[in-house]
Design an enzyme around this catalytic site. Structure first.
Site, PDB file in Angstrom:
ATOM      1  N   ASP A 206       0.848  -1.187   0.000  1.00 54.19           N
ATOM      2  CA  ASP A 206       0.000   0.000   0.000  1.00 54.19           C
ATOM      3  C   ASP A 206       0.888   1.243   0.000  1.00 54.19           C
ATOM      4  OD1 ASP A 206      -2.347   1.771   0.675  1.00 54.19           O
ATOM      5  OD2 ASP A 206      -3.295  -0.174   1.052  1.00 54.19           O
TER       6      ASP A 206
ATOM      7  N   HIS B 200      -3.803   5.854   3.292  1.00 58.90           N
ATOM      8  CA  HIS B 200      -4.520   4.630   2.934  1.00 58.90           C
ATOM      9  C   HIS B 200      -3.864   3.387   3.538  1.00 58.90           C
ATOM     10  CE1 HIS B 200      -6.054   1.549   0.033  1.00 58.90           C
ATOM     11  NE2 HIS B 200      -7.095   2.371  -0.109  1.00 58.90           N
TER      12      HIS B 200
ATOM     13  N   SER C 272     -11.169  -1.495  -0.740  1.00 59.16           N
ATOM     14  CA  SER C 272      -9.911  -1.426   0.003  1.00 59.16           C
ATOM     15  C   SER C 272     -10.116  -1.729   1.471  1.00 59.16           C
ATOM     16  CB  SER C 272      -9.298  -0.031  -0.113  1.00 59.16           C
ATOM     17  OG  SER C 272      -8.614   0.133  -1.318  1.00 59.16           O
TER      18      SER C 272
END
Length: 465
Positions: free
Chosen positions: A171, A222, A401
């Site tokens: 990520d 994220h 996600s």
């Protein structure tokens, strides 16, 4: 892939039926009742103590005689003796060795064949029930609970926390969040282009997220969010808890400003799973599970497929977000690749989230959240910096996600539940996940597999496999 909205920091085990056949030969018609329900608990797979209630007036000599007779039917050497009497009536009986479910049932039926016996049951081991004290758990972490839309991680925690298992999160990297950093292992920054990395250099051993802001978009944090859903530190009276709160995360930074290149991500997959990448030190903690909450519009490329196949050949399960385009997943990569577990997103009603990709290549569904607010989105660890890292906080986001790390965390729980047994292969993991799904509580307008993952059922099946 996510939609975000900031939330600043504010302050039992179900039984799984198992078909058993007696492992003791020649059992006579039972005079007493045999309670086998306890033998089916996912929390206990071996038994060496039993409770036997004899009819009033049965002598101690007769009781021991019935036990001796019952043990003779065992295929392997076995003896049993009385330990003590219970205040409620009945005798505690100790077997000379642990019995599996089949042997235990056979032994109980042999004891119950004595007409002096009223009933026999296993003397089960009870454990503390896990209700985390993390403040955001009750209000926001509906996806981990046992209600209609949840994955029943709360029930699986009565068996395992995921301790001893490593999950690689490919990520944007991670930030030093106090509710996460305790479960972070050394990772690597695989972004080869300095401009994309935004840290003044190319690849290096620092997997920290220094911000992925790009053009008019603020930094997303994220990777910190997805890693928190996998393995935020649990039961620490702080913030949130991860699905596998006892597992460790290896952060692999592959996404930076504007995203990340396939070539860097492919190398990250190889390295995370214990493979060799030229110029990069070996990963000291190869992952049993990889989470990839990333992707783009394309069919699966040869590069992606080769990297994924390599990881799977090394025993690493690859979990991938399906995508947020409300389109067929067959047109998105790496979710359309073979040998991955492609995860669609559900809302807090337990049906398809409005944005989730769909189609025949979806393997399972998991909570990804949807509008309108943080009680219906997915809350996890975050940061309040607009570009560079600022203060830690908690962010609520929606997306496949957010669904994928629910699955990756569940896989970690499954592997941890194996104990001293060999780890499950990726194919076995996928099979168990699919065979233990919770049915959707309502119909979906588009196909997203056969149900929502059930962490408790998957853990029980993995332990017994």
């Amino acid at each position: 892939m996510s939609k975000s909205n900031k939330l600043h920091q504010r302050a039992l085990a179900t039984a799984m039926a198992v078909a058993l056949t007696a492992g003791f030969a020649g059992s006579a018609a039972a005079a007493g009742r045999v309670d086998t329900a306890g033998l089916h608990s996912p929390d206990q797979t071996s038994f060496d103590r039993f409770i036997v209630k004899y009819r009033n007036g049965t002598s101690v000599t007769a009781q021991q005689g019935s036990l001796t007779k019952a043990t003779k039917a065992s295929a392997q050497a076995l003896s049993a003796s009385r330990v003590r009497s219970l205040a409620v009536g009945g005798e505690v009986v100790q077997a000379s060795r642990a019995l599996d479910r089949v042997e235990a049932e056979g032994f109980m039926r042999q004891i119950a064949a004595d007409p002096n016996v009223e009933y026999v049951e296993a003397d089960l081991i009870m454990k503390p029930l896990m209700t985390p004290n993390d403040p955001h758990y009750g209000t926001y972490l509906w996806g981990m609970q046992s209600g209609t839309p949840g994955i029943r991680a709360d029930q699986a925690w009565n068996t395992t926390s995921g301790a001893g298992v490593v999950v690689a999160v490919l990520d944007t990297g991670y930030t030093d969040h106090s509710d996460l950093v305790g479960n972070i292992l050394p990772g690597y920054d695989f972004i080869s282009q300095s401009r994309t990395a935004g840290d003044g250099n190319g690849r290096d051993s620092d997997a920290h997220d220094n911000g992925d802001y790009y053009r008019n978009e603020d930094s997303s944090w994220h990777g910190t969010h997805t890693a928190g859903t996998v393995a935020a530190v649990g039961n620490n009276n702080k913030g949130v808890i991860g699905v596998a709160y006892g597992a460790k995360v290896v952060p692999v930074r592959v996404l930076g400003r504007g995203g990340g290149y396939t070539s860097d991500i492919a190398d990250g997959i190889i390295w995370a799973s214990g493979g060799s990448v030229a110029g990069v030190p070996a990963n000291a903690n190869p992952a049993e599970v990889i989470n990839m909450s990333l992707g783009g519009a394309s069919t699966c490329s040869s590069t992606y497929q080769a990297a994924i196949d390599g990881a799977v050949s090394r025993g690493t399960t690859v979990v991938v977000a399906a995508g947020n385009s409300n389109a067929d997943v067959s047109g998105f990569t790496p979710a359309s690749c073979n040998n991955v577990i492609a995860v669609a997103a559900t809302n807090n009603s337990g049906t398809r989230a409005s944005y989730s990709n769909y189609g025949s290549k979806i393997d399972v569904a998991a909570p990804g959240g949807d509008s309108p607010d943080c009680t219906t989105l997915i809350v996890s660890t975050g940061n309040d910096g607009l570009s560079a890292p600022g203060a830690e906080n908690y962010l609520c986001m929606a997306g496949t996600s957010m669904a994928a790390p629910h699955v990756a965390g569940t896989v970690a729980l499954m592997q941890a539940a194996r104990g001293t047994k060999a780890p499950l292969t990726p194919a076995q993991v996928e099979s168990i996940l699919k065979s233990s799904l919770r049915a959707f509580p309502g119909s979906n307008d588009k196909p997203i597999g056969n149900g929502i993952i059930d962490a408790n059922a998957a853990v029980a099946a993995a332990a017994a496999f």
